[in-house]
Scaffold this active site. Structure first.
Site, PDB file in Angstrom:
ATOM      1  N   PHE A   1       0.819  -1.232  -0.115  1.00 11.17           N
ATOM      2  CA  PHE A   1       0.174   0.224  -0.187  1.00 11.17           C
ATOM      3  C   PHE A   1       0.987   1.080   0.004  1.00 11.17           C
ATOM      4  CE2 PHE A   1      -2.184   3.347   2.246  1.00 11.17           C
ATOM      5  CZ  PHE A   1      -3.195   3.618   1.783  1.00 11.17           C
TER       6      PHE A   1
ATOM      7  N   PRO B   1       7.853  -0.589  17.605  1.00 10.74           N
ATOM      8  CA  PRO B   1       8.660  -0.922  16.738  1.00 10.74           C
ATOM      9  C   PRO B   1       8.549  -2.589  16.008  1.00 10.74           C
ATOM     10  CG  PRO B   1       9.335  -1.112  19.054  1.00 10.74           C
ATOM     11  CD  PRO B   1       7.887  -0.630  18.979  1.00 10.74           C
ATOM     12  N   GLY B   2       7.614  -3.222  16.374  1.00 15.92           N
ATOM     13  CA  GLY B   2       7.396  -4.474  15.912  1.00 15.92           C
ATOM     14  C   GLY B   2       6.751  -4.487  14.533  1.00 15.92           C
TER      15      GLY B   2
ATOM     16  N   GLU C   1      -7.428  22.220   8.240  1.00 16.36           N
ATOM     17  CA  GLU C   1      -8.916  22.258   7.872  1.00 16.36           C
ATOM     18  C   GLU C   1      -9.731  21.033   8.331  1.00 16.36           C
ATOM     19  OE1 GLU C   1      -8.707  20.941   3.275  1.00 16.36           O
ATOM     20  OE2 GLU C   1      -8.514  23.189   3.763  1.00 16.36           O
TER      21      GLU C   1
ATOM     22  N   GLU D   1      -9.153  19.122  11.009  1.00 14.25           N
ATOM     23  CA  GLU D   1      -8.935  19.247  12.451  1.00 14.25           C
ATOM     24  C   GLU D   1      -9.864  19.915  13.263  1.00 14.25           C
ATOM     25  OE1 GLU D   1      -4.382  18.512  14.147  1.00 14.25           O
ATOM     26  OE2 GLU D   1      -4.780  20.447  13.296  1.00 14.25           O
TER      27      GLU D   1
END
Length: 183
Positions: free
Chosen positions: A14, A113-114, A137, A139
């Site tokens: 992705f 961190p995994g 805008e 938020e």
């Protein structure tokens, strides 16, 4: 023993506006292979801003992944072309209207961190003055002030579940205790 994992193959799963996800094949230190799913993120910044009344500045906003409103210290993702500190100053102003002074680093946090490569830079400052709050805008947030001692209590009571906020609040509380003990 030197620990390592060597990337053998990497496939993009992705590629979004903020995150990038890969599926990687790695060679382990014993020669065997394993699969890793990795979320790449540009990183973030979080600012613990302290008023002269020993209050920290917070924002409350709806966080879609959790489907709930969270109380957090001002924070945001890093923008290209700016240092983490410049990003922190921008986020503090946008979300609270505050201009800080005497900035100092509180280090960095690896939130998960995994599977995620995000790094959040933490800063502490004193509030110099306030200007116009100017959130992004998309938020919608409420600005509030919470005394440091109350914020520590909220962390301990589970009322501030956000990791970066918990870490920064506790670091600021310890820092203030050390500074006051040295006076």
């Amino acid at each position: 023993m030197k620990h390592f994992e060597k990337t053998l193959e990497s496939e993009t799963i992705f590629d979004g506006r903020i995150i990038h996800v890969t599926h990687d094949k790695v060679e382990l230190e014993n020669g065997s292979t394993a699969l890793r799913e990795v979320v790449e993120h540009p990183g973030g910044v979080c600012v613990a801003a302290l008023t002269d009344e020993d209050e920290l500045l917070f924002v409350r906003q709806f966080r879609y992944p959790y489907k709930e409103v969270l109380t957090e210290l001002p924070a945001g993702k890093l923008e290209k072309g700016q240092t983490p500190l410049e990003n922190g100053k921008r986020e503090l102003l946008e979300e609270t209207g505050a201009i800080g002074r005497e900035y100092m680093t509180l280090g960095k946090v690896y939130p998960s961190p995994g599977y995620c490569g995000e790094i959040i830079h933490l800063y502490f400052c004193k509030v110099d003055h306030f200007e116009q709050q100017n959130p992004d805008e998309d938020e919608f947030l409420d600005f509030l002030r919470i005394p440091v001692d109350k914020a520590v209590e909220m962390v301990l009571n589970g009322e501030l579940p956000d990791a970066k906020t918990q870490i920064a609040v506790m670091k600021v509380a310890l820092l203030l205790r050390q500074l006051r003990a040295a006076e």
